[in-house]
Enzyme design. Structure first.
Site, PDB file in Angstrom:
ATOM      1  CG  HIS A 191      -2.007  -0.471   1.105  1.00 24.44           C
ATOM      2  ND1 HIS A 191      -3.073  -1.638   2.487  1.00 24.44           N
ATOM      3  CD2 HIS A 191      -2.459  -1.517   0.138  1.00 24.44           C
ATOM      4  CE1 HIS A 191      -4.368  -1.881   1.796  1.00 24.44           C
ATOM      5  NE2 HIS A 191      -3.972  -2.953   0.499  1.00 24.44           N
ATOM      6  CD  GLU A 433      10.938 -22.099  -4.120  1.00 21.68           C
ATOM      7  OE1 GLU A 433      10.534 -20.408  -2.858  1.00 21.68           O
ATOM      8  OE2 GLU A 433      10.063 -22.499  -3.424  1.00 21.68           O
ATOM      9  CG  ASP A 457      13.224 -19.407  -0.436  1.00 21.35           C
ATOM     10  OD1 ASP A 457      13.503 -17.674   0.423  1.00 21.35           O
ATOM     11  OD2 ASP A 457      11.405 -19.361  -0.389  1.00 21.35           O
ATOM     12  CB  CYS A 504       9.707 -14.615 -10.036  1.00 18.89           C
ATOM     13  SG  CYS A 504       9.720 -16.612  -8.861  1.00 18.89           S
TER      14      CYS A 504
END
Length: 576
Positions: A191, A433, A457, A504
């Protein structure tokens, strides 16, 4: 003499303006009891009513002044104010335990925050915690009869400095007067980031001591590119940053022309630059920044509120929204990835000595199919509305992928038997990962439709170093030859089976890694939307063929520092 504060860059840009401290009153609460429960309940009711009216007014102001997207950032606050389970818990503390209204609010909020305290790796869940703090602050202010700072009172251009800037604070901003944002606290919640980027405000968070050092009216330089704040800068520093600001503006205009362009190297190699998103509202940001698809939907946002699991219908509607917002573009949804540092109130997980190595992600899904099956059914139902790909997180062995895929196939058949239409072109892949999966990439490549390398990770597991622990942060080395060799092994294994590979994690948006990933053949770069045009611009200026000698040297290097030197020498554009 100037003072330098270091923090995290939450929104790019450079601002030079006087400081405006947005520091609230002391709302600390001591342990308090009351024998008059009816009086405390009435006080609670009145304060919640006042807070609800206040937040609704703020939302209306934001919608009128800043648009629908900006107004939506306070929806979490409204949801909490309407959360009956929270109200019931607070009232129980007043009626049963005879707590004062203030102490009941504080204790309930603390209990909720304790559940969420370790969720800083997930933007949406962190914003939930921010919303709880914001609502608590506003309700307590009414109970105590004290006023909170009002950003609408500012009538000149200034940089807001606060311990923490909440969604309701930012929703009250007048874009004419707010030049930038600086906070003590760290959390780059979605936010806060959405609002600062919507307003194109340079923002630096996590300075730890800005409100203690900066005074009202102090001249500040906010460097939202590098995460720096300069207090009382010299004339030379002001001149330097004015030049940088002009350069940044030119760069932004140049990148803006790439919004609707493809990502193609100078020798004709096509790549995709796509977005990581945490909520449906993030998709608009992705589209505005020219995303060529969604490389990661963090589905955890659906599980972040309330005391129950989301229904299949609720999930279907959410996934449908992602797909319809990205017509013709691939949308990769990761199944629920909790555990480790991400826990949910409605799902009690065991206490573990090593939660990052424990019961998490797909391991929970396979052990608790009552959670995984409704999510997969919802994804299958939504698949007819766009181009869906499903990704399983934290896969360690081929057997785990087989089990997850079997459950998916079973739910597909059940839906078809029920007469429900399901798309027949859904790609099914895995988040890669874990080092064991990378080592066995050739075996996995025969089973999956794609890999998405979760570099965050993968790197921490490869070096056995918690990336959130500052004592071992030096071991989180994206450019280390060990990382590069593992990434190349994965890409080569996938391509040998005709499969595509995405990345990603943070490494995907690191400009120093971009030339290496291009040369190794990575097909898709998935990242925060704000980085998309920068990386596209860089790729469009480089040749994969000319980068081959660089990647060969990097793979045979000894240290991450050596790799960085090689990249900077071979690709001057990265230095620029």
């Amino acid at each position: 003499m100037s003072t330098l504060l270091n923090g995290l860059a939450a929104s790019s840009g450079i601002a030079i303006a006087p400081a405006y401290l947005l520091v609230g009153p002391d709302l600390s609460v001591n342990q308090q009891y009351s024998a008059n429960e009816n009086h405390e309940v009435k006080r609670l009711h009145d304060s919640f009513t006042l807070t609800l009216n206040e937040v609704q007014t703020i939302r209306q102001h934001a919608h009128k002044s800043l648009g629908k997207r900006a107004a939506a950032v306070v929806d979490d606050q409204l949801a909490i104010l309407d959360d009956r389970s929270l109200h019931a818990e607070i009232l129980k503390k007043v009626n049963r335990d005879h707590l004062s209204a203030e102490w009941a609010i504080k204790k309930t909020a603390d209990e909720q925050l304790k559940i969420l305290e370790k969720m800083n790796d997930n933007d949406y869940l962190s914003s939930r915690a921010t919303a709880i703090k914001d609502v608590t602050k506003r309700v307590l202010s009414h109970l105590m009869g004290v006023e909170l700072p009002d950003p609408t009172l500012l009538n000149h251009r200034a940089i807001f400095v606060a311990q923490n800037i909440t969604p309701t604070d930012t929703a009250q901003f007048d874009r004419r007067f707010v030049a930038g944002l600086v906070t003590d606290d760290g959390g780059r919640t979605s936010h806060f980031t959405i609002m600062s980027k919507t307003l194109s405000l340079p923002a630096v968070v996590g300075t730890e001591k800005a409100t203690k050092i900066i005074k009202n009216g102090d001249l500040l330089i906010v460097d939202g590119i590098h995460g720096k704040v300069i207090v009382d800068p010299s004339e030379e520093e002001v001149d330097h940053y004015q030049r940088l600001a002009a350069q940044f503006d030119r760069e932004q205009q140049e990148w803006g022309t790439l919004k609707d362009e493809q990502t193609v190297s100078t020798d004709g190699r096509h790549f995709k630059v796509v977005a990581n998103v945490g909520t449906p509202i993030d998709v608009l940001d992705a589209r505005q920044n020219g995303a060529e698809g969604i490389g990661l939907v963090r589905s955890e946002f659906l599980y972040a509120s309330g005391d129950r699991l989301p229904s299949e219908k609720e999930q279907t509607q959410a996934y449908k929204q992602f797909l319809t917002e990205m017509p013709g573009q691939r949308v990769v949804v990761r199944t629920l990835d909790i555990g480790g540092d991400k826990n949910l109130g409605m799902l009690k997980l065991p206490q573990e000595n090593n939660p990052f190595l424990g019961f998490r992600a797909i391991r929970i899904g396979l052990a608790k199919p009552e959670i995984l099956r409704p999510q997969l059914r919802a994804l299958l139902r939504a698949s007819v509305y766009g181009r869906l790909a499903i990704m399983f997180p934290m896969i360690s062995t081929v057997e785990e992928f087989w089990q997850a895929r079997k459950i998916l196939d079973e739910e597909r058949q059940r839906l078809l038997n029920e007469g429900v239409q399901v798309a027949d072109n859904i790609e099914v892949g895995m988040m890669l990962e874990i080092p064991s999966s990378a080592v066995m990439a050739d075996a996995f490549a025969r089973e999956v439709d794609f890999f998405s390398i979760g570099s965050n990770d993968l790197i921490q597991y490869l070096f056995a170093a918690d990336r959130g622990n500052p004592r071992v942060a030096y071991l989180y080395q994206e450019l280390h030859p060990a990382v590069l060799r593992l990434v190349k092994k994965v890409i080569d294994a996938a391509h040998a089976e005709g499969k595509w590979v995405s990345m990603c994690g943070e490494m995907a948006s690191n400009p120093l890694a971009t030339p290496l990933l291009m040369a190794m053949g990575l097909d898709e770069f998935s990242m925060n939307s704000s980085s998309i045009l920068h990386i596209r611009s860089l790729i469009n200026q480089l040749s994969t063929r000319q980068l081959q000698p660089l990647v060969h040297k990097a793979l045979n290097a000894t240290t991450a520092a050596e790799v960085e030197r090689l990249v900077r020498q071979a690709v001057p554009k990265v230095i620029e």
